[in-house]
Write an enzyme that holds these catalytic residues in place. Structure first.
Site, PDB file in Angstrom:
ATOM      1  N   ASP A 101      30.647  43.936  22.483  1.00 41.97           N
ATOM      2  CA  ASP A 101      31.553  42.805  22.660  1.00 41.97           C
ATOM      3  C   ASP A 101      31.656  42.053  21.332  1.00 41.97           C
ATOM      4  O   ASP A 101      30.668  41.828  20.641  1.00 41.97           O
ATOM      5  CB  ASP A 101      31.026  41.872  23.767  1.00 41.97           C
ATOM      6  CG  ASP A 101      32.083  40.897  24.233  1.00 41.97           C
ATOM      7  OD1 ASP A 101      32.528  41.008  25.392  1.00 41.97           O
ATOM      8  OD2 ASP A 101      32.486  40.011  23.430  1.00 41.97           O
ATOM      9  N   ILE A 102      32.870  41.639  20.984  1.00 42.75           N
ATOM     10  CA  ILE A 102      33.116  40.967  19.706  1.00 42.75           C
ATOM     11  C   ILE A 102      32.501  39.560  19.678  1.00 42.75           C
ATOM     12  O   ILE A 102      32.252  39.015  18.598  1.00 42.75           O
ATOM     13  CB  ILE A 102      34.647  40.925  19.434  1.00 42.75           C
ATOM     14  CG1 ILE A 102      34.938  40.880  17.959  1.00 42.75           C
ATOM     15  CG2 ILE A 102      35.315  39.792  20.179  1.00 42.75           C
ATOM     16  CD1 ILE A 102      36.411  41.154  17.632  1.00 42.75           C
ATOM     17  N   ASN A 125      34.380  40.585  35.662  1.00 41.63           N
ATOM     18  CA  ASN A 125      35.234  39.437  35.946  1.00 41.63           C
ATOM     19  C   ASN A 125      36.582  39.956  36.416  1.00 41.63           C
ATOM     20  O   ASN A 125      37.196  40.787  35.738  1.00 41.63           O
ATOM     21  CB  ASN A 125      35.427  38.591  34.685  1.00 41.63           C
ATOM     22  CG  ASN A 125      34.115  38.006  34.177  1.00 41.63           C
ATOM     23  OD1 ASN A 125      33.247  37.650  34.962  1.00 41.63           O
ATOM     24  ND2 ASN A 125      33.975  37.912  32.869  1.00 41.63           N
ATOM     25  N   GLY A 127      37.481  34.740  35.909  1.00 41.08           N
ATOM     26  CA  GLY A 127      37.363  34.484  34.470  1.00 41.08           C
ATOM     27  C   GLY A 127      37.769  35.669  33.614  1.00 41.08           C
ATOM     28  O   GLY A 127      37.359  35.772  32.452  1.00 41.08           O
ATOM     29  N   GLN A 128      38.605  36.561  34.152  1.00 39.65           N
ATOM     30  CA  GLN A 128      39.027  37.737  33.390  1.00 39.65           C
ATOM     31  C   GLN A 128      40.064  37.360  32.339  1.00 39.65           C
ATOM     32  O   GLN A 128      41.067  36.711  32.656  1.00 39.65           O
ATOM     33  CB  GLN A 128      39.625  38.788  34.341  1.00 39.65           C
ATOM     34  CG  GLN A 128      40.024  40.076  33.634  1.00 39.65           C
ATOM     35  CD  GLN A 128      40.519  41.145  34.601  1.00 39.65           C
ATOM     36  OE1 GLN A 128      40.771  40.865  35.774  1.00 39.65           O
ATOM     37  NE2 GLN A 128      40.671  42.352  34.100  1.00 39.65           N
ATOM     38  N   HIS A 150      36.748  46.073  32.846  1.00 41.83           N
ATOM     39  CA  HIS A 150      35.602  46.275  31.952  1.00 41.83           C
ATOM     40  C   HIS A 150      34.367  45.679  32.590  1.00 41.83           C
ATOM     41  O   HIS A 150      34.437  44.692  33.313  1.00 41.83           O
ATOM     42  CB  HIS A 150      35.858  45.644  30.582  1.00 41.83           C
ATOM     43  CG  HIS A 150      36.308  44.217  30.631  1.00 41.83           C
ATOM     44  ND1 HIS A 150      37.614  43.862  30.882  1.00 41.83           N
ATOM     45  CD2 HIS A 150      35.620  43.061  30.496  1.00 41.83           C
ATOM     46  CE1 HIS A 150      37.715  42.544  30.891  1.00 41.83           C
ATOM     47  NE2 HIS A 150      36.513  42.035  30.663  1.00 41.83           N
ATOM     48  N   HIS A 177      30.767  44.061  31.699  1.00 42.57           N
ATOM     49  CA  HIS A 177      29.875  43.496  30.691  1.00 42.57           C
ATOM     50  C   HIS A 177      28.451  43.952  31.013  1.00 42.57           C
ATOM     51  O   HIS A 177      28.011  43.855  32.172  1.00 42.57           O
ATOM     52  CB  HIS A 177      29.895  41.967  30.748  1.00 42.57           C
ATOM     53  CG  HIS A 177      31.224  41.334  30.470  1.00 42.57           C
ATOM     54  ND1 HIS A 177      31.552  40.784  29.247  1.00 42.57           N
ATOM     55  CD2 HIS A 177      32.310  41.150  31.269  1.00 42.57           C
ATOM     56  CE1 HIS A 177      32.772  40.266  29.302  1.00 42.57           C
ATOM     57  NE2 HIS A 177      33.252  40.477  30.523  1.00 42.57           N
TER      58      HIS A 177
END
Ligand code: 5GP
Ligand code: ZN
Length: 114
Positions: free
Chosen positions: A30-31, A87, A93-94, A100, A102
């Site tokens: 994740d960035i 999410n 909260g997507q 995806h 997490h």
């Protein structure tokens, strides 16, 4: 999907720090990590969110969980533990509309989530 961020990562149009890939699934860092380990695991095929999954997606979604288990072992956080978060849609909260998962590890997680 032409303008989907994660489809662009799948196509190699946007760089990502990949940690796993096979014919169906990719995983990358994740960035904006929320834990010492923060991976994103996605199907190559565009699927918006879990609410859109059907019985036809069962094998793919099951495979994603097996990939997560493999990553937990190869990255050494299986025994200490980890959290998997999906999410879905606005209340979930997507932000990126390509499903995806997490995978968060390396610190003690809190409950309930925010
Ligand atoms: P969501 O809020 O949709 O569940 O999570 C989207 C995640 O994608 C966020 O944790 C965010 O940091 C991550 N993200 C957004 N843009 C990029 C990107 O270009 N590259 C990577 N590797 N992660 C991204
Ligand atoms: Zn996509």
């Amino acid at each position: 999907m032409q303008n989907c961020l994660f489809c662009k990562i799948v196509r190699g149009e946007i760089p990502a720090d990949k940690v796993y890939e096979d014919e169906r699934v990719m995983a990358f860092l994740d960035i904006n990590p929320q834990a010492p380990v923060h991976l994103l695991v996605i199907p190559r095929r565009h699927l918006v969110c879990l609410a859109d999954a059907t019985a036809e997606d069962a094998a793919l979604l099951g495979h994603i969980q097996c990939v997560i288990a493999e990553l937990a072992h190869t990255h050494g956080f299986a025994d200490a533990g980890f959290r998997v978060v999906n999410n879905c849609n606005e209340d979930g909260g997507q932000e990126v509309e390509h499903i995806h998962y997490h995978v968060l590890a390396g610190r003690r997680m809190q409950w309930p989530p925010g």
